[in-house]
Design a protein around this motif. Structure first.
Motif, PDB file in Angstrom:
ATOM      1  N   THR A   5      11.570 -27.820  12.078  1.00  0.00           N
ATOM      2  CA  THR A   5      12.809 -28.486  11.726  1.00  0.00           C
ATOM      3  C   THR A   5      13.825 -27.440  11.303  1.00  0.00           C
ATOM      4  N   ALA A   6      15.058 -27.613  11.752  1.00  0.00           N
ATOM      5  CA  ALA A   6      16.126 -26.684  11.384  1.00  0.00           C
ATOM      6  C   ALA A   6      17.175 -27.425  10.569  1.00  0.00           C
ATOM      7  N   LEU A   7      17.561 -26.841   9.446  1.00  0.00           N
ATOM      8  CA  LEU A   7      18.604 -27.413   8.607  1.00  0.00           C
ATOM      9  C   LEU A   7      19.914 -26.686   8.868  1.00  0.00           C
ATOM     10  N   ALA A   8      21.005 -27.431   8.947  1.00  0.00           N
ATOM     11  CA  ALA A   8      22.325 -26.831   9.046  1.00  0.00           C
ATOM     12  C   ALA A   8      22.676 -26.225   7.689  1.00  0.00           C
ATOM     13  N   THR A   9      23.615 -25.296   7.676  1.00  0.00           N
ATOM     14  CA  THR A   9      23.937 -24.611   6.419  1.00  0.00           C
ATOM     15  C   THR A   9      24.432 -25.572   5.346  1.00  0.00           C
ATOM     16  N   ASP A  10      25.292 -26.515   5.701  1.00  0.00           N
ATOM     17  CA  ASP A  10      25.799 -27.464   4.705  1.00  0.00           C
ATOM     18  C   ASP A  10      24.692 -28.369   4.182  1.00  0.00           C
ATOM     19  N   GLU A  11      23.785 -28.746   5.062  1.00  0.00           N
ATOM     20  CA  GLU A  11      22.633 -29.564   4.678  1.00  0.00           C
ATOM     21  C   GLU A  11      21.736 -28.801   3.695  1.00  0.00           C
ATOM     22  N   ALA A  12      21.497 -27.537   3.986  1.00  0.00           N
ATOM     23  CA  ALA A  12      20.671 -26.706   3.099  1.00  0.00           C
ATOM     24  C   ALA A  12      21.378 -26.485   1.766  1.00  0.00           C
ATOM     25  N   ARG A  13      22.666 -26.230   1.810  1.00  0.00           N
ATOM     26  CA  ARG A  13      23.422 -25.982   0.570  1.00  0.00           C
ATOM     27  C   ARG A  13      23.391 -27.204  -0.340  1.00  0.00           C
ATOM     28  N   ALA A  14      23.476 -28.399   0.239  1.00  0.00           N
ATOM     29  CA  ALA A  14      23.474 -29.625  -0.555  1.00  0.00           C
ATOM     30  C   ALA A  14      22.152 -29.850  -1.285  1.00  0.00           C
ATOM     31  N   SER A  15      21.049 -29.324  -0.727  1.00  0.00           N
ATOM     32  CA  SER A  15      19.747 -29.531  -1.357  1.00  0.00           C
ATOM     33  C   SER A  15      19.116 -28.228  -1.838  1.00  0.00           C
ATOM     34  N   LEU A  16      19.932 -27.213  -2.068  1.00  0.00           N
ATOM     35  CA  LEU A  16      19.450 -25.891  -2.459  1.00  0.00           C
ATOM     36  C   LEU A  16      18.539 -25.944  -3.686  1.00  0.00           C
ATOM     37  N   HIS A  17      18.918 -26.743  -4.678  1.00  0.00           N
ATOM     38  CA  HIS A  17      18.146 -26.825  -5.929  1.00  0.00           C
ATOM     39  C   HIS A  17      16.786 -27.497  -5.745  1.00  0.00           C
ATOM     40  N   GLU A  18      16.591 -28.182  -4.634  1.00  0.00           N
ATOM     41  CA  GLU A  18      15.327 -28.877  -4.366  1.00  0.00           C
ATOM     42  C   GLU A  18      14.391 -28.071  -3.476  1.00  0.00           C
ATOM     43  N   LEU A  19      14.872 -26.962  -2.949  1.00  0.00           N
ATOM     44  CA  LEU A  19      14.110 -26.191  -1.957  1.00  0.00           C
ATOM     45  C   LEU A  19      13.491 -24.931  -2.556  1.00  0.00           C
ATOM     46  N   THR A  20      12.342 -24.560  -2.029  1.00  0.00           N
ATOM     47  CA  THR A  20      11.797 -23.230  -2.250  1.00  0.00           C
ATOM     48  C   THR A  20      12.217 -22.429  -1.029  1.00  0.00           C
ATOM     49  N   ILE A  21      13.009 -21.386  -1.258  1.00  0.00           N
ATOM     50  CA  ILE A  21      13.581 -20.627  -0.156  1.00  0.00           C
ATOM     51  C   ILE A  21      12.843 -19.299  -0.016  1.00  0.00           C
ATOM     52  N   ILE A  22      12.318 -19.076   1.179  1.00  0.00           N
ATOM     53  CA  ILE A  22      11.596 -17.849   1.495  1.00  0.00           C
ATOM     54  C   ILE A  22      12.425 -17.076   2.516  1.00  0.00           C
ATOM     55  N   ASP A  23      12.823 -15.851   2.165  1.00  0.00           N
ATOM     56  CA  ASP A  23      13.594 -14.983   3.053  1.00  0.00           C
ATOM     57  C   ASP A  23      12.623 -13.988   3.672  1.00  0.00           C
ATOM     58  N   VAL A  24      12.459 -14.043   5.002  1.00  0.00           N
ATOM     59  CA  VAL A  24      11.451 -13.232   5.684  1.00  0.00           C
ATOM     60  C   VAL A  24      12.013 -11.933   6.266  1.00  0.00           C
ATOM     61  N   ARG A  25      13.228 -11.573   5.885  1.00  0.00           N
ATOM     62  CA  ARG A  25      13.811 -10.316   6.368  1.00  0.00           C
ATOM     63  C   ARG A  25      13.217  -9.130   5.608  1.00  0.00           C
ATOM     64  N   THR A  26      13.566  -7.937   6.052  1.00  0.00           N
ATOM     65  CA  THR A  26      13.099  -6.728   5.368  1.00  0.00           C
ATOM     66  C   THR A  26      13.719  -6.668   3.979  1.00  0.00           C
ATOM     67  N   PRO A  27      13.124  -5.914   3.057  1.00  0.00           N
ATOM     68  CA  PRO A  27      13.715  -5.775   1.728  1.00  0.00           C
ATOM     69  C   PRO A  27      15.146  -5.234   1.772  1.00  0.00           C
ATOM     70  N   GLY A  28      15.434  -4.330   2.712  1.00  0.00           N
ATOM     71  CA  GLY A  28      16.786  -3.796   2.830  1.00  0.00           C
ATOM     72  C   GLY A  28      17.790  -4.871   3.223  1.00  0.00           C
ATOM     73  N   GLU A  29      17.421  -5.698   4.183  1.00  0.00           N
ATOM     74  CA  GLU A  29      18.308  -6.799   4.599  1.00  0.00           C
ATOM     75  C   GLU A  29      18.485  -7.791   3.463  1.00  0.00           C
ATOM     76  N   TYR A  30      17.390  -8.119   2.789  1.00  0.00           N
ATOM     77  CA  TYR A  30      17.424  -9.053   1.657  1.00  0.00           C
ATOM     78  C   TYR A  30      18.365  -8.526   0.570  1.00  0.00           C
ATOM     79  N   ALA A  31      18.265  -7.236   0.263  1.00  0.00           N
ATOM     80  CA  ALA A  31      19.109  -6.638  -0.767  1.00  0.00           C
ATOM     81  C   ALA A  31      20.579  -6.678  -0.384  1.00  0.00           C
TER      82      ALA A  31
END
Length: 191
Positions: A5-31
């Motif tokens: 399932t893919a969430l649109a950015t506005d959809e994700a932003r509206a439920s940000l506080h309810e989500l556990t967000i995992i960023d799978v990029r490199t530490p450099g990209e994350y930073a």
């Protein structure tokens, strides 16, 4: 295997506080900038994190993000193979920023980190040009380097994987700090 399932950015932003967000990029990209509250678990470490991510699904939905959506989709597939349901962010952090949403940066983090996709384009372009130049100046056989890169790019598109990105992710500039997976997993457990 189904597409996550893919969430649109506005959809994700509206439920940000309810989500556990995992960023799978490199530490450099994350930073260089990540979604508010995102935890950095690089794609090459995702299998190790499966039990803790599974635990996080007991408290709500999991959203996996990367720069454009390709790596997060791969991470979602790995999670699904292990019985964990997660969604991906359509367009990744690139779409998030383009839609005007804030990216957080760790204190002291660089502001101008090149994304992995841009690094791959630069590296592939340089190698292709080098192969062509060496083929003209030194020996025509060097043009096979360019052919190899072109074949790799086609394979990357067909399989939605990128071996060059996996190699570039290991370079020191993409790991300004080691991914502190143990602390990240502890934070994930305590959410």
């Amino acid at each position: 295997m189904t597409t996550p399932t893919a969430l649109a950015t506005d959809e994700a932003r509206a439920s940000l506080h309810e989500l556990t967000i995992i960023d799978v990029r490199t530490p450099g990209e994350y930073a260089g900038g990540h979604l508010p509250g995102a935890l950095n678990i690089p794609l090459d470490q995702i299998r190790r994190a499966v039990p803790d991510i599974r635990h996080a699904t007991d408290r709500g939905d999991v959203l996996v993000v990367c720069a454009s959506g390709a790596r997060s989709e791969n991470a979602c597939k790995i999670l699904a193979e292990n019985g964990v349901t997660a969604a991906t962010l359509s367009g990744g952090t690139g779409a998030w920023a383009a839609d005007g949403h804030e990216l957080h940066r760790p204190q002291g983090a660089p502001r101008a980190t090149w994304g992995m996709e841009r690094q791959v384009r630069l590296t592939a372009g340089v190698i292709v040009l080098l192969g062509l130049l060496l083929g003209l100046v030194v020996h025509p056989a060097f043009q096979l380097i360019s052919v190899g890169i072109a074949g790799g790019l086609v394979f990357s598109a067909v399989t939605n994987t990128c071996g060059m990105a996996a190699m570039l992710a290991k370079l020191p500039h993409n790991r300004p700090r080691a991914a502190d997976l143990d602390n990240t997993l502890a934070a994930l457990r305590n959410r």
